[in-house]
Design a protein around this motif. Structure first.
Motif, PDB file in Angstrom:
ATOM      1  N   PHE A  51       0.836  -1.205   0.000  1.00  0.00           N
ATOM      2  CA  PHE A  51       0.000   0.000   0.000  1.00  0.00           C
ATOM      3  C   PHE A  51       0.870   1.254   0.000  1.00  0.00           C
ATOM      4  N   GLU A  52       1.877   1.266   0.872  1.00  0.00           N
ATOM      5  CA  GLU A  52       2.732   2.450   0.973  1.00  0.00           C
ATOM      6  C   GLU A  52       3.491   2.705  -0.322  1.00  0.00           C
ATOM      7  N   HIS A  53       4.023   1.634  -0.872  1.00  0.00           N
ATOM      8  CA  HIS A  53       4.761   1.739  -2.125  1.00  0.00           C
ATOM      9  C   HIS A  53       3.838   2.281  -3.237  1.00  0.00           C
ATOM     10  N   GLU A  89     -17.282  13.471   8.902  1.00  0.00           N
ATOM     11  CA  GLU A  89     -17.939  12.762   9.997  1.00  0.00           C
ATOM     12  C   GLU A  89     -18.648  11.504   9.519  1.00  0.00           C
ATOM     13  N   GLU A  90     -19.166  11.591   8.292  1.00  0.00           N
ATOM     14  CA  GLU A  90     -19.843  10.406   7.770  1.00  0.00           C
ATOM     15  C   GLU A  90     -18.804   9.355   7.435  1.00  0.00           C
ATOM     16  N   GLN A  91     -19.078   8.121   7.834  1.00  0.00           N
ATOM     17  CA  GLN A  91     -18.150   7.053   7.475  1.00  0.00           C
ATOM     18  C   GLN A  91     -18.292   6.755   6.000  1.00  0.00           C
ATOM     19  N   GLU A  92     -17.210   6.353   5.422  1.00  0.00           N
ATOM     20  CA  GLU A  92     -17.238   6.060   3.997  1.00  0.00           C
ATOM     21  C   GLU A  92     -17.275   4.533   3.862  1.00  0.00           C
ATOM     22  N   GLN A  93     -18.461   4.027   3.515  1.00  0.00           N
ATOM     23  CA  GLN A  93     -18.660   2.573   3.516  1.00  0.00           C
ATOM     24  C   GLN A  93     -17.680   1.838   2.605  1.00  0.00           C
ATOM     25  N   GLU A  94     -17.433   2.430   1.455  1.00  0.00           N
ATOM     26  CA  GLU A  94     -16.570   1.750   0.498  1.00  0.00           C
ATOM     27  C   GLU A  94     -15.178   1.500   1.062  1.00  0.00           C
ATOM     28  N   ILE A  95     -14.743   2.404   1.931  1.00  0.00           N
ATOM     29  CA  ILE A  95     -13.414   2.232   2.514  1.00  0.00           C
ATOM     30  C   ILE A  95     -13.472   1.320   3.734  1.00  0.00           C
ATOM     31  N   GLU A  96     -14.486   1.505   4.571  1.00  0.00           N
ATOM     32  CA  GLU A  96     -14.602   0.636   5.750  1.00  0.00           C
ATOM     33  C   GLU A  96     -14.735  -0.829   5.334  1.00  0.00           C
ATOM     34  N   ALA A  97     -15.349  -1.059   4.174  1.00  0.00           N
ATOM     35  CA  ALA A  97     -15.574  -2.433   3.716  1.00  0.00           C
ATOM     36  C   ALA A  97     -14.278  -3.158   3.348  1.00  0.00           C
ATOM     37  N   LEU A  98     -13.182  -2.419   3.220  1.00  0.00           N
ATOM     38  CA  LEU A  98     -11.909  -3.061   2.886  1.00  0.00           C
ATOM     39  C   LEU A  98     -11.312  -3.781   4.089  1.00  0.00           C
ATOM     40  N   PHE A  99     -11.748  -3.357   5.292  1.00  0.00           N
ATOM     41  CA  PHE A  99     -11.142  -3.868   6.519  1.00  0.00           C
ATOM     42  C   PHE A  99     -12.152  -4.675   7.347  1.00  0.00           C
ATOM     43  N   GLU A 106      -9.115  -8.116  -0.171  1.00  0.00           N
ATOM     44  CA  GLU A 106      -8.934  -6.678  -0.410  1.00  0.00           C
ATOM     45  C   GLU A 106      -7.481  -6.254  -0.207  1.00  0.00           C
ATOM     46  N   LYS A 107      -6.680  -7.178   0.267  1.00  0.00           N
ATOM     47  CA  LYS A 107      -5.275  -6.874   0.532  1.00  0.00           C
ATOM     48  C   LYS A 107      -4.584  -6.410  -0.754  1.00  0.00           C
ATOM     49  N   PRO A 108      -3.838  -5.295  -0.705  1.00  0.00           N
ATOM     50  CA  PRO A 108      -3.187  -4.817  -1.931  1.00  0.00           C
ATOM     51  C   PRO A 108      -2.349  -5.900  -2.605  1.00  0.00           C
ATOM     52  N   LYS A 109      -2.504  -5.976  -3.924  1.00  0.00           N
ATOM     53  CA  LYS A 109      -1.757  -6.978  -4.695  1.00  0.00           C
ATOM     54  C   LYS A 109      -0.449  -6.352  -5.190  1.00  0.00           C
ATOM     55  N   HIS A 110       0.423  -7.214  -5.643  1.00  0.00           N
ATOM     56  CA  HIS A 110       1.667  -6.705  -6.212  1.00  0.00           C
ATOM     57  C   HIS A 110       1.373  -6.025  -7.555  1.00  0.00           C
ATOM     58  N   TRP A 111       1.945  -4.824  -7.760  1.00  0.00           N
ATOM     59  CA  TRP A 111       1.758  -4.128  -9.042  1.00  0.00           C
ATOM     60  C   TRP A 111       2.970  -4.351  -9.936  1.00  0.00           C
ATOM     61  N   GLU A 112       2.721  -4.932 -11.086  1.00  0.00           N
ATOM     62  CA  GLU A 112       3.800  -5.074 -12.061  1.00  0.00           C
ATOM     63  C   GLU A 112       4.180  -3.680 -12.545  1.00  0.00           C
ATOM     64  N   GLN A 113       5.447  -3.505 -12.851  1.00  0.00           N
ATOM     65  CA  GLN A 113       5.874  -2.201 -13.354  1.00  0.00           C
ATOM     66  C   GLN A 113       6.628  -2.399 -14.654  1.00  0.00           C
ATOM     67  N   PRO A 114       5.890  -2.686 -15.727  1.00  0.00           N
ATOM     68  CA  PRO A 114       6.576  -2.970 -16.982  1.00  0.00           C
ATOM     69  C   PRO A 114       7.321  -1.739 -17.484  1.00  0.00           C
ATOM     70  N   ARG A 137      -7.010   8.830  -2.066  1.00  0.00           N
ATOM     71  CA  ARG A 137      -5.892   7.958  -2.452  1.00  0.00           C
ATOM     72  C   ARG A 137      -6.297   6.490  -2.422  1.00  0.00           C
ATOM     73  N   VAL A 138      -7.058   6.120  -1.377  1.00  0.00           N
ATOM     74  CA  VAL A 138      -7.484   4.723  -1.278  1.00  0.00           C
ATOM     75  C   VAL A 138      -8.362   4.350  -2.471  1.00  0.00           C
ATOM     76  N   ARG A 139      -9.271   5.250  -2.827  1.00  0.00           N
ATOM     77  CA  ARG A 139     -10.157   4.967  -3.955  1.00  0.00           C
ATOM     78  C   ARG A 139      -9.402   4.892  -5.277  1.00  0.00           C
ATOM     79  N   LEU A 140      -8.469   5.804  -5.437  1.00  0.00           N
ATOM     80  CA  LEU A 140      -7.675   5.816  -6.662  1.00  0.00           C
ATOM     81  C   LEU A 140      -6.851   4.528  -6.747  1.00  0.00           C
ATOM     82  N   ARG A 141      -6.304   4.097  -5.620  1.00  0.00           N
ATOM     83  CA  ARG A 141      -5.513   2.873  -5.586  1.00  0.00           C
ATOM     84  C   ARG A 141      -6.358   1.660  -5.976  1.00  0.00           C
ATOM     85  N   GLU A 142      -7.555   1.595  -5.374  1.00  0.00           N
ATOM     86  CA  GLU A 142      -8.481   0.502  -5.694  1.00  0.00           C
ATOM     87  C   GLU A 142      -8.786   0.469  -7.189  1.00  0.00           C
ATOM     88  N   CYS A 143      -9.121   1.650  -7.713  1.00  0.00           N
ATOM     89  CA  CYS A 143      -9.521   1.747  -9.107  1.00  0.00           C
ATOM     90  C   CYS A 143      -8.381   1.317 -10.034  1.00  0.00           C
TER      91      CYS A 143
END
Lengths: 61, 207
Positions: A40-42, B101-111, B121-129, B189-195
């Protein structure tokens, strides 16, 4: 141990403010044991780099 | 030799005049500027005004530009300043503290309930071609993910990562404190990462 939810929030904040010594230490311990958060951090750093590159691409030829 | 030099200068001059007359180029440039401004101002008519101002200001000085790339860089530098001015005027006051103040369900649902990643939902390895940054398909995917950010987050993300404003510069002009801003940037950032992970880095490149 710090939760992944807290760790990821701190990782994001580290891009916007200096973390305290205690926060840094807790993060280091967390990352030692958590592959997901290490990635995540990376990836957050990559996203920042992408955003900067994207702006440059779009504002010059 | 001196003759050749003056001819080159002349050519440069003609190019700059052509740039001004090149309606197709100017209109394409205007469209790119509007897209860029809308992303940050979240309002089409304000974006058009700002672009108009920037373009008029830039074209007044266009004679001194002999290459399109120099003109474009110059125009966007002016545009960035106009956008920052417009954001500073603070015509828009969003109830940001309420958003936070409002919780963001889409993010809470990751944990899970202990705050640890759900297994899938654990971040996967990103290939960097190699050559990824030159790959237009990648940038299209990135653009799509940016546009998919909710407006309430996108605006602040743009201020921070595109206009490269510091936290205190953003907070000065908005009705929010640093803590709220940190929450918003985290969610963006979390949403962008997911997307990006689901749309690009996962196998198949769905976008």
């Amino acid at each position: 141990m710090m939760s992944c939810r807290t760790a990821t929030q701190l990782m994001s904040e580290s891009l916007d403010r200096p973390l305290t010594r205690k926060e840094k230490l807790n993060l280091v311990f967390h990352k030692l044991m958590c592959t997901g958060c290490r990635r995540f951090e990376h990836q957050l750093n990559r996203i920042r780099m992408y955003a900067h590159t994207f702006t440059k691409k779009n504002t010059s030829e | 030799m001196p003759q050749k030099q003056s001819r080159e200068l002349n050519t440069g001059y003609e190019v700059s005049i052509d740039l001004l007359r090149d309606a197709a180029y100017i209109s394409e440039l205007r469209e790119q500027m509007i897209k860029f401004a809308i992303l940050q101002l979240q309002d089409e008519s304000t974006a058009e005004d700002v672009v108009q101002e920037a373009l008029v200001g830039a074209l007044k000085n266009a004679k001194s530009f002999q290459r399109k790339s120099a003109l474009k860089t110059w125009v966007f530098a002016i545009l960035k300043n106009k956008i920052i001015d417009s954001l500073r005027k603070g015509q828009k006051t969003v109830a940001v503290s309420q958003i936070c103040e409002e919780q963001e369900q889409e993010i809470e649902a990751l944990f899970d309930n202990k705050g640890h990643w759900h297994q899938d939902e654990k971040p996967k390895h990103w290939e960097q071609p190699e050559g990824q940054l030159e790959d237009e398909h990648f940038w299209r995917a990135f653009d799509i993910c940016l546009n998919a950010l909710p407006a309430k987050y996108a605006r602040f993300f743009m201020m921070r990562e595109f206009l490269e404003l510091e936290t205190h510069e953003i907070c000065e002009n908005e009705t929010l404190n640093a803590n709220n801003l940190h929450v918003i940037l985290y969610r963006a950032r979390v949403r962008l990462r997911e997307c990006l992970e689901n749309g690009w880095f996962a196998e198949g490149k769905a976008i």
